[in-house]
Structure formats: C-alpha cells, structure tokens
Design a protein around this motif. Sequence first.
Motif, PDB file in Angstrom:
ATOM      1  N   THR A 104       0.434  -1.228  -0.302  1.00  0.00           N
ATOM      2  CA  THR A 104       0.398   0.350  -0.056  1.00  0.00           C
ATOM      3  C   THR A 104       0.546   0.943   0.095  1.00  0.00           C
ATOM      4  OG1 THR A 104      -1.696  -1.002   1.473  1.00  0.00           O
ATOM      5  CG2 THR A 104      -1.916   1.513   0.819  1.00  0.00           C
ATOM      6  N   TRP A 105       1.971   1.387   0.776  1.00  0.00           N
ATOM      7  CA  TRP A 105       2.784   1.791   0.791  1.00  0.00           C
ATOM      8  C   TRP A 105       3.923   2.912  -1.334  1.00  0.00           C
ATOM      9  CZ3 TRP A 105       3.365   6.475   2.654  1.00  0.00           C
ATOM     10  CH2 TRP A 105       3.580   6.513   4.440  1.00  0.00           C
ATOM     11  N   ILE A 106       3.721   1.478  -1.157  1.00  0.00           N
ATOM     12  CA  ILE A 106       4.598   1.856  -2.572  1.00  0.00           C
ATOM     13  C   ILE A 106       3.226   2.197  -3.215  1.00  0.00           C
ATOM     14  CG2 ILE A 106       4.953  -0.221  -4.797  1.00  0.00           C
ATOM     15  CD1 ILE A 106       6.147  -1.847  -3.236  1.00  0.00           C
ATOM     16  N   THR A 107       1.667   1.675  -3.424  1.00  0.00           N
ATOM     17  CA  THR A 107       1.463   2.630  -4.038  1.00  0.00           C
ATOM     18  C   THR A 107       0.802   4.152  -3.787  1.00  0.00           C
ATOM     19  OG1 THR A 107       0.105   0.269  -4.243  1.00  0.00           O
ATOM     20  CG2 THR A 107      -1.669   2.023  -4.671  1.00  0.00           C
ATOM     21  N   ALA A 108       0.572   4.385  -2.732  1.00  0.00           N
ATOM     22  CA  ALA A 108       0.718   5.504  -1.839  1.00  0.00           C
ATOM     23  C   ALA A 108       1.819   6.545  -3.213  1.00  0.00           C
ATOM     24  CB  ALA A 108       0.505   5.896  -0.349  1.00  0.00           C
ATOM     25  N   TYR A 109       3.525   5.487  -2.942  1.00  0.00           N
ATOM     26  CA  TYR A 109       4.765   6.290  -3.798  1.00  0.00           C
ATOM     27  C   TYR A 109       4.288   6.881  -5.200  1.00  0.00           C
ATOM     28  CZ  TYR A 109       8.878   6.882  -5.693  1.00  0.00           C
ATOM     29  OH  TYR A 109      10.082   7.608  -6.409  1.00  0.00           O
ATOM     30  N   GLN A 110       3.423   5.537  -6.027  1.00  0.00           N
ATOM     31  CA  GLN A 110       2.610   5.857  -7.435  1.00  0.00           C
ATOM     32  C   GLN A 110       1.682   6.840  -7.589  1.00  0.00           C
ATOM     33  OE1 GLN A 110       1.396   1.846  -7.983  1.00  0.00           O
ATOM     34  NE2 GLN A 110       3.252   1.159  -9.108  1.00  0.00           N
TER      35      GLN A 110
END
Length: 260
Positions: A104-110
């Motif tokens: 979810t953190w990776i998605t937020a970074y995107q």
Amino acid sequence: MDAEWNSSSLYVLYQVIGWFAFTVWSVSFYPQVILNFRRKSVVGLNFDFVLLNLTKHTSYLVYNACMFFIPVVQYQYHLKYGFSELIPVALSDVAFSIHAVLLTWITAYQVFIYERGAQKLSKTASIITIGAWLAAVICLIIAWPQGKWLWLVSDFNIIQVVMTLIKYIPQAWMNYQLKSTVGWSIGNILLDLSGGVANFLQMGVQSIDQGSTQNFSGNIGKLLLSLIVIAFDLLFIVQHYILYWRSRVSSADYYQLDVE
C-alpha cells in the motif's frame, strides 16, 4: 494449558486455507501496482481509497501482530474466551498484514510520481484518517495505566473493520460517476474476493475442530473483514463486467477524462 487442535487433518486444512488466503490477498495488490507502472498514471485510482487502505492495513497489522506474538494479550484473550480456545490469529494473517502495508505504501508512492490528472485527496478522507489515529491514541492512553491490552488491540481491530467498510466507497462512487472502471484493476478484485472467501472458510474450519463459534466472536474483525470484502468485490465485478463494460476506453483516451 495452551489450547490444542482436536484433528490434525483440520489443522492442516486450516493452514492450507490460511496460506492460500495470504497468497491471493498478497498477489491482489500487484495488478494495480503493475497497471499504474505500465500506464505511468494513477488516473482512475481513487486516492481516498489508498489513504484509507493504508490506515486499515496498518491497524490490522497492529492487531494481528499483538495477538500472535504478545503473551499478555493472548493470556487476556484466554481469560475472556476460555483457555480451551485457540488464538484466532494465524501466522499467515500476520504475514499478510506486513505485506499489505508495504504494497500500500508502494501504491501511495506511485500516486506522487505518476500522472494524476485532476484527481486529489478529499478532505473527508483526511479527516476520517486523522480521526481514526486520534481514537487509537486515546485508547492507548486509557489502556496503558490499567493494562487492558486485549481491549486496546481489539480497538485496532475495530478500526480496521470501519476503514474496510469505508475505503471501498470512494472507488465505487468514482466508477459510478465516470461510468467506467478503467484505471481500476479487476484482477485486484478477483483475487481479493478469493481471499475473502478463503478467510471466512478458515474460520469455519477452526470452529468445526473446536466445536465452538468463539473464534468468530473472539475475532469479529476478521469475520466482518471477510464479509465486507466479499460484498464490495461483488459490487465491483458487477460494475466492471455488467454495468460499465461498454465504457472501457484506451488508456490514452482515458487520460483526457476530467475527474471532479
């Protein structure tokens, strides 16, 4: 005396179902991440969903990790539900929560690095998120002096249930407004649905072995999580395959959509 399984076969089935749920739920994060990467765009992905999802999985990680690893929490659980009852959290639950927070953190970074169009985070989602963490802090302040650790981690379970119920609504509403599901990965939904069903079945296997439904009431968050996930995933499937299938346009055309 620690609770034990009555049937080794049911224990094996419990573990198999649990790790199946872990696998499909974990893999369910990747279609959206890959779709964002390929399009270099997050247009069509609701930012409120991402923020609420991060709060949901973080609070669920706190609950699962504390229930699985901390003896005093387990002791208080047995005091409340009986020492013959199994702890209703498996290692697969903990592993899923850790993975979910990271993805979810990776998605937020995107969201920060890719094309966003006119989309932005709503004030409502921000207020809900702040409110959830303020509630968690207040619960910590109340629980600490009295050592009410089971009550505290159960509050995190309640938070994750509430966030699960809320988090899907912005995306479902956006799909309705756009009359389209482009930018929202259906692969994510199909895997998510499989995980929700498996999660529910895993609890059922434990109940059959113990001849008790205490694990459902003892981990009401896991039960409600499964039911909510199943309900919303079925809604997204209807939107994608029945209601808005005619509106699937190319990514290049979709970038021109102005999301209010």
